[in-house]
Design a protein around this motif. Structure first.
Motif, mmCIF file in Angstrom:
data_model
loop_
_atom_site.group_PDB
_atom_site.id
_atom_site.type_symbol
_atom_site.label_atom_id
_atom_site.label_comp_id
_atom_site.label_asym_id
_atom_site.label_seq_id
_atom_site.Cartn_x
_atom_site.Cartn_y
_atom_site.Cartn_z
ATOM 1 N N GLY A 284 -15.009 1.682 -5.825
ATOM 2 C CA GLY A 284 -14.012 2.234 -4.913
ATOM 3 C C GLY A 284 -14.023 3.749 -4.902
ATOM 4 N N ARG A 405 -10.467 -1.541 -6.508
ATOM 5 C CA ARG A 405 -11.236 -0.789 -5.505
ATOM 6 C C ARG A 405 -10.370 0.259 -4.821
ATOM 7 N NH1 ARG A 405 -14.826 -3.640 -0.701
ATOM 8 N NH2 ARG A 405 -15.427 -1.753 0.417
ATOM 9 N N GLY A 409 -10.501 4.157 -4.992
ATOM 10 C CA GLY A 409 -10.611 4.902 -3.744
ATOM 11 C C GLY A 409 -9.589 6.014 -3.641
#
Length: 522
Positions: A284, A405, A409
């Motif tokens: 991510g 993820r 991110g």
């Protein structure tokens, strides 16, 4: 007369299977298109009067405002989908997502825009685990890896479609038009939910751990805020870090004592899931960091938005194609084999870009290699985490894995924005080069983790992975049957066990050598 109903039943099953795949892929397509829209919008606002005067760390909250509720609520939403019905949670998530998208397009104030993005993130948090939970819970085991590959590759397709058409939307209407396609597709998916099976339910009673979900959301939000404001606030972010640890500790304490916790702690007792979660976190951070850097790099060079979209399209094409092919070869090379190969390709492509002075043929090749790497990482991390769970935990595993993820991110985007605004390298592209160097470091870490898992990690003791060939079982059963017949022949006739239907007997069991030696039964 009796064959027609059988045909009808199989037709209904096939229809459900097709709809499950379409809706599951549509959910990931929509979520990834929405994420791509935010990265394009950040780039546009960065280099237009609409966002002039705002630091990049504030602009990227257009992405983080959605990532934080997605990351925080995914585990809880997955848990609730397992407990209360996956189709029901999916429908609720779609409604919330569509309403948030409408508000993003219509509201004026920047604060309201961020609030609308947070609403969209909450809806996406319910959509993601419920959609894949439906796929894994309703499809037979032989089709699950293919379903995961389709589900993952659809995210690349969503990125491709938004990058291909996003430039035209921005030039023709404006940056808010980037969020209109998500609303349209969301409405279509909501209508399609009526054709889905309801999904299995655990049937547990009681109220879910709402407090734990809020503590988790607040903890992740504080972490991202601390990273994005690290350079501006200095040592004050230490207090934010301590507050984040306290909030996350409270979330885990709630999960430990609550009957229906927001976080399924049973997953974290499985080493295979923990390793997959860590790999997914790194994926991510890497993928969304690259997704943020690419348009900023091209816009920084002065390319118009339509040409930027053209440069980004080959990356998304490579993601779609590679994700589809990776789903077919994951059985041969294994999930961590894909993760290792993907991290190696992404890191090498970033190094290649660092050697170029601007967009060249080699830069285009590097962007395609990045797409191939991301296309391998997406199904690899999905398989590594999801299939490490028990069947009744599928939606929970999807939620926890996608949470990793999205947390990665959110952290990756925040760190990239800080590095771009406060570069540690020199040169005309100091900030962007520093961000790419950071992506190389993350790639190395992911590759090292995958290689360690392949070569050194022992088998999870909680998994029952003993596979005995069928021929061995049949031979063992016949041997036991023969021994039982021989032993039975040694006993007097009146005490012998009558034959049973479920134990196969040898064709001709000869009496033992001592049969009849104990006297005449008459």
């Amino acid at each position: 007369m009796r064959s027609s109903p059988a045909r009808g039943t199989s037709t209904i099953d096939r229809r459900h299977a097709v709809m499950l795949r379409l809706v599951g892929a549509g959910v990931m397509l929509t979520v990834m298109a929405d994420t791509t829209a935010t990265t394009l919008a950040v780039g546009v606002l960065r280099y237009t009067p609409a966002g002039a005067g705002m630091p990049l760390g504030d602009l990227v909250w257009l992405t983080s405002a959605a990532f934080i509720p997605i990351a925080a609520l995914l585990a809880s939403a997955g848990r609730w989908a397992d407990l209360f019905g996956r189709r029901r949670v999916l429908a609720v998530g779609l409604v919330v997502f569509v309403l948030g998208g409408v508000a993003t397009v219509l509201v004026d104030s920047w604060s309201y825009v961020l609030a609308a993005r947070a609403v969209q993130g909450a809806g996406a948090a319910a959509m993601i685990p419920a959609s894949l939970g439906l796929l894994l819970g309703e499809l037979p085991e032989s089709q699950r890896r293919g379903a995961i590959a389709l589900w993952s590759s659809a995210s690349g397709l969503g990125c491709l479609l938004m990058q291909a058409g996003g430039g035209w939307l921005v030039v023709s209407v404006g940056w808010r038009a980037l969020f209109v396609p998500d609303v349209v597709i969301g409405v279509a998916l909501l209508i399609a939910c009526a054709a889905l099976p309801p999904g299995k339910r655990a049937g547990a009673r009681g109220l879910p751990d709402v407090l734990g979900a809020w503590l988790l959301a607040a903890g992740i939000a504080v972490i991202v805020l601390a990273i994005s404001k690290a350079m501006a606030w200095g040592m004050d972010v230490v207090w934010l870090a301590l507050a984040a640890l306290a909030l996350l500790g409270g979330a885990f304490a709630q999960a430990k004592h609550h009957r229906l916790p927001a976080i399924d702690l049973a997953l974290w007792r499985r080493p295979r899931f923990v390793w997959g979660w860590l790999a997914t976190w790194g994926f991510g951070a890497l993928s969304y960091g690259l997704l943020t850097v690419q348009p900023l790099y091209l816009l920084h060079l002065g390319y118009p938005m339509l040409e930027v979209a053209m440069w980004l399209t080959p990356t998304s094409v490579a993601v779609v194609v590679t994700s589809f092919l990776a789903g077919r070869i994951v059985k041969r090379v294994g999930a961590y084999g894909l993760i290792y190969a993907g991290s190696l390709l992404c890191g090498g492509a970033c190094v290649l870009v660092l050697t170029q002075a601007g967009p060249t043929v080699w830069g285009l090749i590097a962007s395609v290699v990045v797409g191939i790497g991301v296309g391998a990482l997406a199904p690899g991390t999905s398989v590594a985490t999801t299939l490490a769970a028990r069947p009744h935990q599928y939606a929970s595993a999807v939620g926890a894995a996608t949470m990793a993820r999205m947390v990665g991110g959110a952290v990756g985007v925040a760190v990239v924005s800080v590095v771009i605004d406060h570069p540690f390298m020199t040169g005309p592209f100091a900030g962007l080069a520093g961000a790419l160097a950071l992506c190389v470091a993350i790639s190395v870490l992911i590759g090292a983790l995958a290689l360690t898992k392949i070569t050194r990690l022992r088998t999870d003791p909680g998994d029952v992975m003993i596979k005995v060939p069928r021929r061995m079982l049949l031979e063992l059963r016949m041997t036991l049957a023969t021994v039982a017949a021989e032993a039975d022949a040694l006993l007097p006739a009146e005490t012998r066990t009558p034959p049973t239907d479920h134990i196969p007997r040898p064709r001709a069991a000869e009496p033992g050598p001592l049969a009849g030696s104990r006297g005449n039964p008459n």
